[in-house]
Design a protein around this motif. Structure first.
Motif, mmCIF file in Angstrom:
data_model
loop_
_atom_site.group_PDB
_atom_site.id
_atom_site.type_symbol
_atom_site.label_atom_id
_atom_site.label_comp_id
_atom_site.label_asym_id
_atom_site.label_seq_id
_atom_site.Cartn_x
_atom_site.Cartn_y
_atom_site.Cartn_z
ATOM 1 N N MET A 1 11.527 -5.257 -8.184
ATOM 2 C CA MET A 1 11.992 -3.980 -8.319
ATOM 3 C C MET A 1 13.356 -3.731 -8.801
ATOM 4 S SD MET A 1 9.794 -2.061 -5.166
ATOM 5 C CE MET A 1 11.045 -0.622 -5.071
ATOM 6 N N LYS B 1 6.311 -12.043 0.398
ATOM 7 C CA LYS B 1 5.875 -11.233 -0.703
ATOM 8 C C LYS B 1 6.751 -9.646 -0.775
ATOM 9 C CE LYS B 1 1.194 -12.830 -0.200
ATOM 10 N NZ LYS B 1 -0.135 -12.649 0.154
ATOM 11 N N ILE B 2 7.258 -9.328 0.423
ATOM 12 C CA ILE B 2 7.907 -8.169 0.691
ATOM 13 C C ILE B 2 9.270 -8.452 0.020
ATOM 14 C CG2 ILE B 2 9.109 -6.225 1.950
ATOM 15 C CD1 ILE B 2 6.527 -6.848 3.808
ATOM 16 N N THR C 1 8.934 -8.558 -4.002
ATOM 17 C CA THR C 1 8.576 -7.218 -4.396
ATOM 18 C C THR C 1 9.810 -6.318 -4.650
ATOM 19 O OG1 THR C 1 6.409 -7.369 -3.523
ATOM 20 C CG2 THR C 1 7.364 -5.227 -4.422
#
Length: 83
Positions: free
Chosen positions: A68, A60-61, A64
């Motif tokens: 971005m 998930k990191i 993300t």
């Protein structure tokens, strides 16, 4: 590897991790499983949850961060058009 393959693998990892978390929770809540297997059943369920968390959080990191970066490129491209 291409970025599309990496994202697909990460999505699969997220889904697998969430499935393991739900399975571990269901095993702990199930009174039949804990009665049948005792403390070993609780350890198995906790291991399912732990592995699920390990699979789901780092991906998930990473996703993300990718989103971005894509948003930065999108905003940069559209800011040049409007000038």
């Amino acid at each position: 590897m291409s970025q599309i393959i990496i994202i697909r693998l990460l999505k699969i990892s997220i889904v697998l991790g969430l499935c393991l978390i739900v399975t571990g929770h269901a095993l702990i809540v199930s009174s039949y499983f804990t009665r049948q297997h005792g403390i070993n059943g609780i350890i198995i369920a906790a291991a399912c949850i732990a592995i699920g968390v390990l699979l789901s959080l780092p991906t998930k990191i990473y996703l993300t961060i990718l989103l971005m970066e894509a948003e930065k490129r999108y905003l940069k491209a559209h800011s040049h058009k409007h000038k």
